[in-house]
Design an enzyme around this catalytic site. Sequence first.
Site, PDB file in Angstrom:
ATOM      1  N   ASN A   1       0.829  -1.219   0.000  1.00  0.00           N
ATOM      2  CA  ASN A   1       0.000   0.000   0.000  1.00  0.00           C
ATOM      3  C   ASN A   1       0.865   1.272   0.000  1.00  0.00           C
ATOM      4  OD1 ASN A   1      -2.617   1.552   2.057  1.00  0.00           O
ATOM      5  ND2 ASN A   1      -2.481   1.442  -0.156  1.00  0.00           N
TER       6      ASN A   1
ATOM      7  N   CYS B   1       3.028   1.708  -3.100  1.00  0.00           N
ATOM      8  CA  CYS B   1       3.386   1.933  -4.513  1.00  0.00           C
ATOM      9  C   CYS B   1       2.154   1.807  -5.421  1.00  0.00           C
ATOM     10  CB  CYS B   1       4.485   0.976  -4.970  1.00  0.00           C
ATOM     11  SG  CYS B   1       6.042   1.164  -4.069  1.00  0.00           S
TER      12      CYS B   1
HETATM   13  P1  4NP Z   1       3.358  -2.193  -3.372  1.00  0.00           P
HETATM   14  O1  4NP Z   1       4.945  -2.399  -3.366  1.00  0.00           O
HETATM   15  O2  4NP Z   1       2.762  -3.545  -3.006  1.00  0.00           O
HETATM   16  O3  4NP Z   1       3.058  -1.830  -4.790  1.00  0.00           O
HETATM   17  O4  4NP Z   1       3.046  -1.127  -2.368  1.00  0.00           O
HETATM   18  C1  4NP Z   1       5.621  -2.919  -2.264  1.00  0.00           C
HETATM   19  C2  4NP Z   1       5.971  -2.080  -1.227  1.00  0.00           C
HETATM   20  C3  4NP Z   1       6.669  -2.585  -0.135  1.00  0.00           C
HETATM   21  C4  4NP Z   1       6.992  -3.928  -0.100  1.00  0.00           C
HETATM   22  C5  4NP Z   1       6.627  -4.757  -1.131  1.00  0.00           C
HETATM   23  C6  4NP Z   1       5.923  -4.260  -2.220  1.00  0.00           C
HETATM   24  N1  4NP Z   1       7.729  -4.448   1.011  1.00  0.00           N
HETATM   25  O5  4NP Z   1       8.006  -5.657   1.010  1.00  0.00           O
HETATM   26  O6  4NP Z   1       8.059  -3.688   1.937  1.00  0.00           O
END
Ligand code: 4NP
Length: 154
Positions: free
Chosen positions: A10, A12
Site C-alpha cells: 500500500n 506503490c
Molecule cells: P506495493 O509495493 O505492493 O506496490 O506497495 C511494495 C511495497 C513494499 C513492499 C513490497 C511491495 N515491502 O516488502 O516492503
Amino acid sequence: MKVLMVCLGNICRSPMADGIFSHKVSERNLSSKIQVDSAGMISMHQGENPDFRAVSTCRKHGVDISKLIARPFTTNDFDDFDFIFVMDKSNYRDVIAMARNEDDKQKVHLLLNYSNPGSNAVVPDPYYGGMEDFEAVYKLLNDACETVLEKLIK
Ligand code: 4NP
C-alpha cells in the site's frame, strides 16, 4: 459506489491506482457518487505516505498522492466496498483467503482482468525497480482505471 485498490505494501501500486482513479472520478464530477480508497496485504508500512517514486511519478502526470496514508486490508473492507481490485495474483490469493463467503469473493477482481477480461494480466511490483518501472506501472494503471471507470458508470 465504493472501490478499493489493493496491493502488497500500500505504498506503490494501490496508492497510485487510488490517486489515478480518484482523479478521473473528480474530472467527471462523480466524486459524490464514487468513492475510492486503497489498502495493503501487509501492515509493515501502515501510517506511511506512498513511496517517493510513486509520488513523483504521479505528480509528473498531475495526480497528487502525497497525502495518502498506508493501511492494511481488513475483513471489514468486504462490507465497506463494492469492488475490490487487486494488483497481482498473490494479492488475489491473500484477499480471497480472508473472504467469509461467496458474496465477499464476488467483489474481488484482478484489476487488469476487469479492464481486459480473460487477460489474467498483473500490475508488476515496482518496489525493487527503478523510476522506469514506476512509469510503466503508471501507464498500466492509467489505462486500466480509464476502462474500469467507463464500465462502472455505464
Ligand atoms: P506495493 O509495493 O505492493 O506496490 O506497495 C511494495 C511495497 C513494499 C513492499 C513490497 C511491495 N515491502 O516488502 O516492503
